[in-house]
Design a protein around this motif. Structure first.
Motif, PDB file in Angstrom:
ATOM      1  N   PHE A   1       0.909  -1.212   0.030  1.00 21.41           N
ATOM      2  CA  PHE A   1       0.110  -0.073  -0.057  1.00 21.41           C
ATOM      3  C   PHE A   1       0.913   1.224  -0.027  1.00 21.41           C
ATOM      4  N   ILE A   2       1.908   1.475   0.672  1.00 16.84           N
ATOM      5  CA  ILE A   2       2.706   2.568   0.614  1.00 16.84           C
ATOM      6  C   ILE A   2       3.492   2.799  -0.462  1.00 16.84           C
ATOM      7  N   CYS A   3       3.695   1.702  -1.203  1.00 12.52           N
ATOM      8  CA  CYS A   3       4.504   1.920  -2.587  1.00 12.52           C
ATOM      9  C   CYS A   3       3.347   2.680  -3.488  1.00 12.52           C
ATOM     10  N   GLU A   4       2.060   2.534  -3.282  1.00 13.45           N
ATOM     11  CA  GLU A   4       1.100   3.340  -4.018  1.00 13.45           C
ATOM     12  C   GLU A   4       0.760   4.815  -3.496  1.00 13.45           C
ATOM     13  N   GLU A   5       1.424   5.027  -2.416  1.00 15.13           N
ATOM     14  CA  GLU A   5       1.273   6.303  -1.989  1.00 15.13           C
ATOM     15  C   GLU A   5       2.392   7.104  -1.966  1.00 15.13           C
ATOM     16  N   VAL A   6       3.400   6.774  -2.141  1.00 11.26           N
ATOM     17  CA  VAL A   6       4.817   7.624  -2.271  1.00 11.26           C
ATOM     18  C   VAL A   6       5.465   7.124  -3.705  1.00 11.26           C
TER      19      VAL A   6
ATOM     20  N   LEU B   1      12.503  -3.780  -0.448  1.00  6.65           N
ATOM     21  CA  LEU B   1      12.440  -4.812  -1.517  1.00  6.65           C
ATOM     22  C   LEU B   1      13.024  -6.175  -0.757  1.00  6.65           C
ATOM     23  N   THR B   2      14.110  -5.951   0.153  1.00  8.47           N
ATOM     24  CA  THR B   2      14.606  -7.229   0.600  1.00  8.47           C
ATOM     25  C   THR B   2      13.465  -7.870   1.624  1.00  8.47           C
ATOM     26  N   ALA B   3      12.699  -6.993   2.266  1.00  5.00           N
ATOM     27  CA  ALA B   3      11.423  -7.573   2.898  1.00  5.00           C
ATOM     28  C   ALA B   3      10.564  -8.448   2.100  1.00  5.00           C
ATOM     29  N   ILE B   4      10.271  -7.754   0.888  1.00  5.41           N
ATOM     30  CA  ILE B   4       9.369  -8.306  -0.058  1.00  5.41           C
ATOM     31  C   ILE B   4       9.811  -9.514  -0.727  1.00  5.41           C
ATOM     32  N   PHE B   5      11.142  -9.489  -1.181  1.00  5.99           N
ATOM     33  CA  PHE B   5      11.772 -10.554  -1.699  1.00  5.99           C
ATOM     34  C   PHE B   5      11.792 -11.771  -0.669  1.00  5.99           C
ATOM     35  N   SER B   6      12.230 -11.662   0.431  1.00  2.00           N
ATOM     36  CA  SER B   6      12.347 -12.708   1.736  1.00  2.00           C
ATOM     37  C   SER B   6      10.929 -13.573   1.732  1.00  2.00           C
ATOM     38  N   GLY B   7       9.636 -12.447   1.635  1.00  2.00           N
ATOM     39  CA  GLY B   7       8.501 -13.132   1.664  1.00  2.00           C
ATOM     40  C   GLY B   7       8.171 -13.885   0.747  1.00  2.00           C
ATOM     41  N   MET B   8       8.534 -13.809  -0.704  1.00  2.00           N
ATOM     42  CA  MET B   8       8.340 -14.548  -2.028  1.00  2.00           C
ATOM     43  C   MET B   8       9.038 -15.762  -1.968  1.00  2.00           C
ATOM     44  N   ARG B   9       9.986 -16.077  -1.075  1.00  2.00           N
ATOM     45  CA  ARG B   9      10.911 -17.359  -1.275  1.00  2.00           C
ATOM     46  C   ARG B   9       9.938 -18.381  -1.135  1.00  2.00           C
ATOM     47  N   LYS B  10      10.261 -19.597  -1.935  1.00  2.00           N
ATOM     48  CA  LYS B  10       9.637 -20.802  -1.808  1.00  2.00           C
ATOM     49  C   LYS B  10       9.756 -21.364  -0.612  1.00  2.00           C
ATOM     50  N   GLU B  11      10.963 -21.185   0.326  1.00  2.00           N
ATOM     51  CA  GLU B  11      10.994 -21.782   1.562  1.00  2.00           C
ATOM     52  C   GLU B  11      10.076 -21.219   2.460  1.00  2.00           C
TER      53      GLU B  11
ATOM     54  N   SER C   1       4.246  -6.207  -7.047  1.00  2.00           N
ATOM     55  CA  SER C   1       3.458  -5.625  -8.055  1.00  2.00           C
ATOM     56  C   SER C   1       3.340  -4.134  -7.936  1.00  2.00           C
ATOM     57  N   ASN C   2       3.143  -3.745  -6.715  1.00  2.00           N
ATOM     58  CA  ASN C   2       3.140  -2.143  -6.396  1.00  2.00           C
ATOM     59  C   ASN C   2       4.222  -1.552  -6.261  1.00  2.00           C
ATOM     60  N   ALA C   3       5.298  -2.394  -6.036  1.00  2.00           N
ATOM     61  CA  ALA C   3       6.606  -1.693  -5.993  1.00  2.00           C
ATOM     62  C   ALA C   3       7.518  -1.661  -6.947  1.00  2.00           C
ATOM     63  N   MET C   4       7.013  -2.123  -8.230  1.00  2.00           N
ATOM     64  CA  MET C   4       7.798  -2.141  -9.563  1.00  2.00           C
ATOM     65  C   MET C   4       8.530  -1.074  -9.810  1.00  2.00           C
ATOM     66  N   PHE C   5       8.000   0.208  -9.601  1.00  2.00           N
ATOM     67  CA  PHE C   5       8.722   1.381 -10.057  1.00  2.00           C
ATOM     68  C   PHE C   5      10.078   1.547  -9.018  1.00  2.00           C
ATOM     69  N   PHE C   6       9.978   0.956  -7.733  1.00  2.00           N
ATOM     70  CA  PHE C   6      11.010   1.197  -6.841  1.00  2.00           C
ATOM     71  C   PHE C   6      12.137   0.399  -7.188  1.00  2.00           C
TER      72      PHE C   6
ATOM     73  N   TYR D   1      10.363  -3.397 -17.614  1.00  2.00           N
ATOM     74  CA  TYR D   1      11.682  -3.437 -17.749  1.00  2.00           C
ATOM     75  C   TYR D   1      11.803  -4.464 -18.929  1.00  2.00           C
ATOM     76  N   TYR D   2      10.875  -4.237 -19.800  1.00  2.00           N
ATOM     77  CA  TYR D   2      11.102  -5.032 -21.168  1.00  2.00           C
ATOM     78  C   TYR D   2      12.455  -5.372 -21.672  1.00  2.00           C
ATOM     79  N   ASP D   3      13.356  -4.255 -21.821  1.00  2.00           N
ATOM     80  CA  ASP D   3      14.656  -4.398 -22.237  1.00  2.00           C
ATOM     81  C   ASP D   3      15.382  -5.223 -21.504  1.00  2.00           C
ATOM     82  N   LYS D   4      15.010  -5.824 -19.981  1.00  2.00           N
ATOM     83  CA  LYS D   4      15.706  -6.590 -19.514  1.00  2.00           C
ATOM     84  C   LYS D   4      15.221  -8.279 -19.266  1.00  2.00           C
ATOM     85  N   LEU D   5      14.278  -8.475 -20.373  1.00  2.00           N
ATOM     86  CA  LEU D   5      13.640  -9.516 -20.188  1.00  2.00           C
ATOM     87  C   LEU D   5      14.390 -10.629 -20.993  1.00  2.00           C
TER      88      LEU D   5
END
Length: 880
Positions: A158-163, A177-187, A202-207, A251-255
């Motif tokens: 939500f914060i990423c939508e506000e700032v 981003l570290t917090a987000i990535f750690s939450g996504m891990r398969k472990e 998804s909301n933090a993509m610009f960051f 980030y199309y150019d990085k795909l």
């Protein structure tokens, strides 16, 4: 404040009196002691001993006290929040923070919303410095209370939508981003945490722009995202594909290193996964198509540094198209029977196939035609017939029309027969496809529509107007596209004459379709819009037939007015009648415009026989409260003013109260915008006779310009309207000059300082400039015969010419602006004595006019530039 729990409970009471009393108490508390009020709400939200209903309501009220959907109001509320002393704000934030650890999911969710809204107010002002580190610590705490980590990640999203990224330091962005990535891990054992983390990313993509620049971090982001696409939980898989869509968009150019793996994942998801996941997998390829189409446009425009273009769609075409064609056969049977346009895999696949066609153009034809030819005539399976028809309709935009023409000509007779298919969904898609043929291949060579097949086309489509409503609606649209795309723009086109014998019967069939008892608004709207285009496509010889439609439309309009005046009418009936009134006014406007452009005889017949009746009806419509009807009626009024000329003066006294209401309608700004346009129409129709209404009109236009509530899109037309008024009343405009000139100077300064953040801002700035130049042009031409009035404008000449010079340097100016500013330069030279020295000093105009006189430019621009050049050269050469 009294017991807030009791007040919040009462505010949700079924007892109206109790509810209203509680709402009054809350409003008074907010107005009298904001800090205490918000502290009480935050305490309620964070207290586990309070009822969940009051806690959740307290959080929502708190959130809404800090933010608003309206940007101006939002800024005001955020400033109000920041005016509360820091100690009190900290207490409130502690309570809100505590809600993230609640045992109740709905309270955690409300707490996450409240945290983000407060963060949106504070972070841009470098307040709450420990917020991000605190959120990261919550996510890292594997021993935290159940739900805390999930709610924290939700708050991060939500914060990423506000700032914006600029509001955070690099350290804070990396921590987030570290917090987000750690939450996504398969472990991660908690699937709710993985879901919240995917949504947050998804909301933090610009960051993540800096992270995507570093390969090891980019690899890690793509790895954890792809791992989430195969998570056992369907919600996580869907959210992960939404992340991939965001990556494609940003980030199309990085795909390139990941595209093969993603193709395999999306193919499997599209074929085997839940529909919600398959939809996002298809959306990934739609996003890639849109990016590649945008890149092609940039390359074709000759940008200095062409963007990276991987040609993913072209390279995957052989596998991508079969995958999408397979999705077309997964129609929703309930949707088929109900005619519902719900989004499903088949529709998503067709949309994506259309984007593929736009992207790879001619190549898509060979890739899809085998499927189409093999299945479009399948007698056993309607799904295959419909899928093949849908595929053909989807690929028509993109390939060269002339190359498609033979294929479309061959297919059209087959499609006309298919309008009688036993399956309604096949008939619906067929009508849509026929309309697409007209839209995208209608002007191709050799022509698809000819005098030979026109009868068969109209017979099939008019018959379909009696089909199920959703099929009839598509048939209306196909008729509309036929009238727009296949009959040329003037009476000399042979297809206009060919269409003439069918005019009356087709219009009558459309009127009947619009009156069907089972016709919802969509069918009525398509029927009227189709009728309007067929009227526009009629020849001048058909003017008498068009004229005979006026009594028919007026009778229908009278029925709606009488029905609305009847006692006991329901809100639903009012809405339906209002919609019908708007459509009838639109058709009446089309008829008036057609007759006024069909020669003097037709115009005189309109004015002499129908003007009084039409205006009486329009004034009754304007007396209704529905803004959409007000807008359509005003547009018809403008058409009537154009047709009647100065004869229209007799109606202005009765009309003026509605003009006044329209100009003051800042909430429904489209109505205000249309009313400004009608004022311009009146100026052109009445010329100097408009003068006696000008004082209140100009006064209100000046008020509108200064309004913070009025949508900015209305303000450029207001500037143009000043030019219309000046041109109409000539030297009498002098009394307004002292008020209008400063407004034009302010608008000029605003234009020069306008940011170029996006296409919308560029378009707005062009509209603003056009309005400024049209205002000056109107005043110059209006004052032309009175040199004393021109002298009043002379003091603004250097300012205006400097503005023109600045606009000349802007590569984003559009052709309308160029033509308007060239015209103003010519008007200045034509009317202002002594202007020659200024033009001799500022010589930028030579290159500009040379550019505009280039034979490759629009003919009217060339003519305007030659005229301006002649006038300026005359002034400079003679030194006057």
């Amino acid at each position: 404040m009294a017991d807030i729990t009791a007040i919040l409970t009462a505010s949700q009471s079924h007892d109206l009196a109790a509810r209203q009393a509680a709402e009054t108490q809350l409003r008074v508390a907010e107005e009298s002691n904001l800090a205490g009020f918000l502290t009480g709400l935050a305490s309620e939200l964070g207290n586990d001993q309070k009822p969940p209903e009051t806690r959740q309501l307290a959080g929502l009220i708190l959130k809404n006290a800090v933010t608003s959907k309206d940007e101006a109001r939002k800024a005001e509320l955020q400033q109000r929040w920041l005016s509360i002393d820091g100690g009190t704000r900290n207490v409130i934030k502690q309570h809100v923070w505590g809600a993230l650890g609640s045992e109740l999911k709905e309270i955690r969710h409300t707490g996450a919303q409240a945290v983000s809204k407060i963060a949106g107010a504070e972070i841009p002002h470098k307040q709450w410095p420990d917020l991000v580190s605190g959120l990261q610590a919550n996510v890292a705490d594997t021993n935290a209370r159940p739900g805390l980590r999930q709610a924290t990640l939700e708050a991060l999203g939500f914060i990423c939508e506000e700032v914006t990224p600029e509001h955070l330091t690099d350290t804070e962005v990396n921590a987030m981003l570290t917090a987000i990535f750690s939450g996504m891990r398969k472990e991660e054992p908690d699937v709710e945490v993985r879901l919240a983390a995917c949504v947050a990313l998804s909301n933090a993509m610009f960051f993540a722009s800096e992270n995507f620049e570093r390969q090891n971090e980019r690899d890690h982001i793509m790895q954890v995202t792809c791992e989430c696409t195969v998570c056992p939980d369907v919600r996580v898989r869907q959210a992960a594909y939404e992340v991939l869509v965001g990556v494609a968009e940003n980030y199309y150019d990085k795909l390139a290193p990941y595209i093969t793996a993603i193709f395999n994942l999306t193919t499997k998801a599209t074929k085997e996964d839940d529909e919600s996941v398959a939809l996002q997998a298809i959306e990934f390829w739609s996003a890639v198509c849109e990016e590649e189409v945008a890149i092609q446009d940039e390359i074709e425009d000759g940008v200095d540094e062409p963007p990276v273009y991987h040609r993913f769609v072209e390279q995957a075409l052989g596998q991508l198209v079969p995958m999408l064609l397979e999705t077309l056969t997964k129609q929703d049977e309930d949707q088929v029977e109900d005619g519902d346009d719900a989004w499903n895999v088949a529709m998503a696949g067709g949309t994506c196939l259309g984007l593929v066609a736009t992207c790879v153009r001619d190549q898509v034809v060979d890739a899809t035609m085998p499927f189409i030819t093999a299945n479009i005539g399948n007698k056993e399976l309607w799904r295959l017939r419909e899928a093949a028809t849908f595929a053909f309709g989807s690929i028509l935009e993109g390939p060269d029309g002339d190359k498609l023409s033979p294929v479309a000509s061959q297919a059209l007779p087959f499609l006309l027969v298919a309008m009688g298919d036993e399956n309604s969904h096949v008939r619906d898609t067929t009508a849509w496809t026929i309309g697409r043929v007209f839209e995208f291949v209608g002007t191709a060579s050799p022509p698809v529509v000819t005098q030979t097949n026109l009868n068969d086309i109209l017979t099939a489509l008019v018959a379909a107007l009696q089909d199920k409503p959703f099929v009839a609606s598509k048939a209306c649209w196909a008729l509309q596209r036929l009238a727009v795309s296949c009959v040329g723009e003037d009476d000399s086109h042979p297809m206009r004459a060919a269409l003439a014998p069918y005019f009356q019967g087709t219009v009558q069939a459309l009127l009947v379709a619009s009156d069907r008892g089972d016709a919802e608004f969509g069918l009525r709207m398509e029927a009227f819009e189709s009728m309007n285009e067929i009227i526009r496509a009629s020849t001048k010889e058909a003017a008498s037939v068009v004229q005979h439609l006026i009594p028919v439309v007026m009778q229908k309009l009278s029925v709606t007015l009488d029905s609305l005046a009847a006692p006991g009418i329901s809100a639903e009936q009012q809405e339906k009648l209002g919609e019908t009134q708007g459509l009838l006014c639109g058709t009446l406007q089309t008829i008036v415009q057609k007759m006024s452009s069909s020669g003097v005889e037709a115009t005189q017949a309109l004015v002499n026989q129908f003007a009084d009746t039409i205006m009486q009806a329009l004034l009754r419509v304007l007396g209704s409260h529905a803004s959409t009807v007000h807008e359509e009626a005003m547009l018809c009024v403008g058409a009537m003013a154009y047709a009647c000329g100065d004869y229209f003066e007799k109606y202005v006294d009765a009309l003026f109260p509605f003009i006044d209401i329209g100009l003051k309608n800042h909430e429904e700004y489209e109505v205000c915008n249309v009313t400004v346009g009608v004022v311009g129409d009146l100026c052109r129709a009445l010329d100097g006779k408009i003068q006696r209404w000008c004082d209140p009109i100009v006064s209100q236009l000046l008020t509108d310009l200064q309004s913070q509530k009025l949508h900015r899109s209305v303000k450029p037309p207001i500037l143009s309207c000043f030019g219309d008024i000046a041109l109409a009343i000539g030297p009498h405009f002098e009394k307004y000059l002292a008020y209008v000139a400063p407004m034009l100077q302010s608008a000029t300064q605003l234009s020069m300082n306008q940011p170029k953040d996006d296409d919308e801002m560029i378009d707005y700035n062009n509209a603003l400039r056009n309005g400024i130049f049209e205002a000056y042009a109107g005043m110059l031409q209006g004052f032309k015969e009175d040199k004393t009035k021109i002298a009043l404008l002379m003091q603004h000449a250097e300012f205006v010419l400097s503005f023109v010079e600045e606009v000349t340097k802007d590569a984003d100016r559009d052709e309308a602006v160029t033509r308007a500013m060239v015209g103003v330069m010519g008007d200045m030279a034509d009317t202002m004595d002594g202007i020659g020295a200024l033009y001799a000093q500022k010589t930028f105009w030579k290159d500009l006019l040379q550019e505009c006189m280039d034979p490759n430019q629009d003919v009217s621009l060339q003519e305007t530039a030659r005229w301006a050049n002649e006038k300026i050269m005359g002034r400079v050469g003679s030194g006057r």
